[in-house]
Scaffold this motif. Structure first.
Motif, PDB file in Angstrom:
ATOM      1  N   ILE A 270       0.818  -1.214   0.000  1.00 33.88           N
ATOM      2  CA  ILE A 270       0.000   0.000   0.000  1.00 33.88           C
ATOM      3  C   ILE A 270       0.854   1.268   0.000  1.00 33.88           C
ATOM      4  O   ILE A 270       0.348   2.351  -0.282  1.00 33.88           O
ATOM      5  CB  ILE A 270      -0.954   0.029   1.220  1.00 33.88           C
ATOM      6  N   ILE A 271       2.138   1.141   0.306  1.00 37.26           N
ATOM      7  CA  ILE A 271       3.025   2.306   0.307  1.00 37.26           C
ATOM      8  C   ILE A 271       3.433   2.618  -1.129  1.00 37.26           C
ATOM      9  O   ILE A 271       3.889   1.740  -1.866  1.00 37.26           O
ATOM     10  CB  ILE A 271       4.262   2.040   1.177  1.00 37.26           C
ATOM     11  N   ASP A 272       3.268   3.866  -1.520  1.00 37.25           N
ATOM     12  CA  ASP A 272       3.675   4.314  -2.847  1.00 37.25           C
ATOM     13  C   ASP A 272       5.192   4.498  -2.832  1.00 37.25           C
ATOM     14  O   ASP A 272       5.708   5.496  -2.334  1.00 37.25           O
ATOM     15  CB  ASP A 272       2.975   5.634  -3.194  1.00 37.25           C
TER      16      ASP A 272
ATOM     17  N   SER B 264       1.546   7.375 -10.605  1.00 45.01           N
ATOM     18  CA  SER B 264       2.662   6.922  -9.781  1.00 45.01           C
ATOM     19  C   SER B 264       2.621   5.399  -9.715  1.00 45.01           C
ATOM     20  O   SER B 264       1.816   4.759 -10.390  1.00 45.01           O
ATOM     21  CB  SER B 264       2.569   7.524  -8.374  1.00 45.01           C
ATOM     22  N   SER B 265       3.476   4.822  -8.882  1.00 43.04           N
ATOM     23  CA  SER B 265       3.520   3.362  -8.790  1.00 43.04           C
ATOM     24  C   SER B 265       2.190   2.768  -8.328  1.00 43.04           C
ATOM     25  O   SER B 265       1.856   1.643  -8.686  1.00 43.04           O
ATOM     26  CB  SER B 265       4.644   2.935  -7.844  1.00 43.04           C
ATOM     27  N   ARG B 266       1.409   3.510  -7.546  1.00 44.59           N
ATOM     28  CA  ARG B 266       0.114   3.002  -7.102  1.00 44.59           C
ATOM     29  C   ARG B 266      -0.946   3.047  -8.207  1.00 44.59           C
ATOM     30  O   ARG B 266      -1.992   2.421  -8.106  1.00 44.59           O
ATOM     31  CB  ARG B 266      -0.405   3.811  -5.907  1.00 44.59           C
ATOM     32  N   SER B 267      -0.671   3.803  -9.276  1.00 44.42           N
ATOM     33  CA  SER B 267      -1.675   3.973 -10.334  1.00 44.42           C
ATOM     34  C   SER B 267      -1.959   2.684 -11.091  1.00 44.42           C
ATOM     35  O   SER B 267      -3.039   2.511 -11.654  1.00 44.42           O
ATOM     36  CB  SER B 267      -1.225   5.055 -11.325  1.00 44.42           C
ATOM     37  N   LEU B 268      -0.991   1.773 -11.106  1.00 48.30           N
ATOM     38  CA  LEU B 268      -1.196   0.526 -11.832  1.00 48.30           C
ATOM     39  C   LEU B 268      -2.360  -0.274 -11.240  1.00 48.30           C
ATOM     40  O   LEU B 268      -3.059  -0.993 -11.953  1.00 48.30           O
ATOM     41  CB  LEU B 268       0.083  -0.308 -11.827  1.00 48.30           C
ATOM     42  N   GLU B 269      -2.603  -0.118  -9.933  1.00 48.57           N
ATOM     43  CA  GLU B 269      -3.738  -0.801  -9.317  1.00 48.57           C
ATOM     44  C   GLU B 269      -5.058  -0.270  -9.862  1.00 48.57           C
ATOM     45  O   GLU B 269      -5.986  -1.036 -10.161  1.00 48.57           O
ATOM     46  CB  GLU B 269      -3.692  -0.650  -7.792  1.00 48.57           C
ATOM     47  N   GLY B 270      -5.166   1.059 -10.011  1.00 52.52           N
ATOM     48  CA  GLY B 270      -6.364   1.639 -10.610  1.00 52.52           C
ATOM     49  C   GLY B 270      -6.519   1.243 -12.065  1.00 52.52           C
ATOM     50  O   GLY B 270      -7.626   0.999 -12.553  1.00 52.52           O
TER      51      GLY B 270
ATOM     52  N   ASP C 260       6.223  -1.733 -12.650  1.00 52.03           N
ATOM     53  CA  ASP C 260       6.380  -1.140 -13.973  1.00 52.03           C
ATOM     54  C   ASP C 260       7.692  -1.504 -14.661  1.00 52.03           C
ATOM     55  O   ASP C 260       7.976  -1.008 -15.754  1.00 52.03           O
ATOM     56  CB  ASP C 260       6.200   0.375 -13.917  1.00 52.03           C
ATOM     57  N   ASP C 261       8.499  -2.387 -14.030  1.00 50.90           N
ATOM     58  CA  ASP C 261       9.683  -2.895 -14.718  1.00 50.90           C
ATOM     59  C   ASP C 261       9.439  -4.271 -15.344  1.00 50.90           C
ATOM     60  O   ASP C 261      10.328  -4.830 -15.998  1.00 50.90           O
ATOM     61  CB  ASP C 261      10.869  -2.968 -13.759  1.00 50.90           C
ATOM     62  N   ARG C 262       8.222  -4.803 -15.155  1.00 45.80           N
ATOM     63  CA  ARG C 262       7.905  -6.130 -15.694  1.00 45.80           C
ATOM     64  C   ARG C 262       7.385  -6.001 -17.117  1.00 45.80           C
ATOM     65  O   ARG C 262       6.185  -6.083 -17.379  1.00 45.80           O
ATOM     66  CB  ARG C 262       6.882  -6.825 -14.792  1.00 45.80           C
ATOM     67  N   LEU C 263       8.316  -5.800 -18.043  1.00 45.37           N
ATOM     68  CA  LEU C 263       7.929  -5.579 -19.436  1.00 45.37           C
ATOM     69  C   LEU C 263       7.457  -6.857 -20.120  1.00 45.37           C
ATOM     70  O   LEU C 263       6.976  -6.814 -21.255  1.00 45.37           O
ATOM     71  CB  LEU C 263       9.097  -4.969 -20.207  1.00 45.37           C
TER      72      LEU C 263
END
Length: 373
Positions: free
Chosen positions: A252-254, A303-309, A279-282
């Motif tokens: 949960i920590i960004d 941000s890094s948390r945006s991938l969940e949305g 975001d490094d898992r291409l």
């Protein structure tokens, strides 16, 4: 019957049929009630940005079966009573087909207790919590593994490294208490000693007491069952007070926000659990899609948390495509019956009693802020 009269009759009948039929191109409304102000605004904004990124992409290609998505939001400042009030307001005013991305275990528990989602038959995909109380709730569907699974993976990692004296700093609410319960079980299972456990008030960054306690107890490792702003504040104060324990955080920590605030040198060694593709898992299609679209979007809130949305929105649109009937009832029935989907390298299973995902990994920040697995 004259020809003119006959034409008038046909026009009237056509208008009546048009009025009675549902609008073929009405918007599909998706709503989000989340914190866009206050200490948890960084998370609410990140989730919103990720969901919007995918929704904009769907709309750019004609929507779902020709119907565009309208994304409406409300700011609850992460206050549970506001969450309930604003969800009711949004349902009454905007008639959403679905909700997405409400942040916070206590906020989601308030919705569960009120029963508004069950009464309205509106479902939420991408509820932002991994607490047991939410994973078992009706009409709420996270897109990641549980907090208990995260804690187990982190504590297994600690046992393997031989760092056995653990301190716990937790947010004193449903999130923190669920993680704390998991930590107690995992510590016992893996032979770890909990030398200190201390909480801080939810929706604050009041961590002076936890910092003082951890400096005094000198654990090998501190497990942060904390949200982003509080984790950053704790790390800053703890290091300034001379603390040297390793820091382990939850997903949960960004991490990007933490790295930006602390800098690569002070953030180096910060370890955390991973429950979604990073975001490094291409090698994952969903990551490639996210990076391509976010680069073009130039949205400062991503941000890094945006991938969940982003993943939640992608899963939701896949479910809507499956129903072919863009009503809250049709979506809820599909999710209740059971719906499996792959959003591009991240598989999800929705349904009563189903765990949406079991994926849990582990990573840390290395030299220069580089992600190390």
């Amino acid at each position: 019957m004259t020809l003119a009269f006959s034409r008038r009759v046909r026009r009237v009948l056509a208008l009546l049929c048009l009025a009675a039929a549902p609008a073929a191109h009405a918007d599909i409304v998706i709503g989000q009630v989340a914190p866009f102000s206050g200490p948890q605004a960084v998370t609410g904004k990140a989730i919103r940005a990720g969901a919007k990124l995918w929704i904009d992409e769907v709309n750019a290609h004609g929507g779902i079966r020709g119907q565009r998505i309208k994304f409406v939001t409300r700011d609850d400042a992460q206050k549970p009573e506001e969450t309930v009030r604003l969800v009711k307001e949004l349902i009454a005013q905007d008639a959403p087909t679905a909700l997405i991305g409400t942040v916070g275990t206590s906020n989601l528990e308030a919705l569960k207790q009120d029963g508004v989602l069950e009464k309205s038959r509106v479902s939420m995909v991408g509820a932002i919590s991994g607490a047991t109380s939410i994973l078992t709730a009706r009409n709420m569907y996270p897109v990641k593994a549980s907090y208990r699974d995260e804690v187990e993976r982190l504590f297994l990692q600690l046992a393997e490294t031989g760092r056995t004296r653990v301190g716990i700093v937790y947010q004193d609410d449903g999130l923190g208490r669920d993680a704390l319960a998991g930590a107690l079980d995992s510590a016992k299972a893996h032979g770890l000693t909990l030398v200190a456990q201390t909480g801080y008030a939810r929706n604050t960054t009041e961590v002076a007491k936890p910092v003082e306690e951890m400096v005094r107890q000198k654990p090998d490792v501190i497990f942060l069952a904390a949200t982003t702003a509080a984790a950053i504040e704790f790390t800053t104060r703890y290091q300034a007070a001379g603390g040297h324990a390793g820091l382990y955080g939850m997903s949960i920590i960004d991490v990007q926000a933490l790295l930006k605030k602390l800098g690569p040198d002070r953030a180096r060694g910060f370890a955390f659990s991973v429950v979604l593709p990073t975001d490094d898992r291409l090698d994952r299609e969903v990551v490639r899609d996210y990076l391509r679209l976010s680069k073009d979007a130039k949205d400062a809130e991503l941000s890094s948390r945006s991938l969940e949305g982003f993943i939640a929105a992608k899963a939701l649109t896949k479910a809507l495509e499956r129903t072919g009937n863009f009503t809250p009832q049709a979506l809820t029935e599909l999710l209740d019956r059971g719906f499996e989907t792959d959003v591009g390298g991240h598989r999800l299973t929705f349904g009563k009693g189903q765990m949406p995902s079991r994926f849990v990994d582990f990573a840390l920040l290395g030299p220069g802020g580089r992600l190390v697995r």
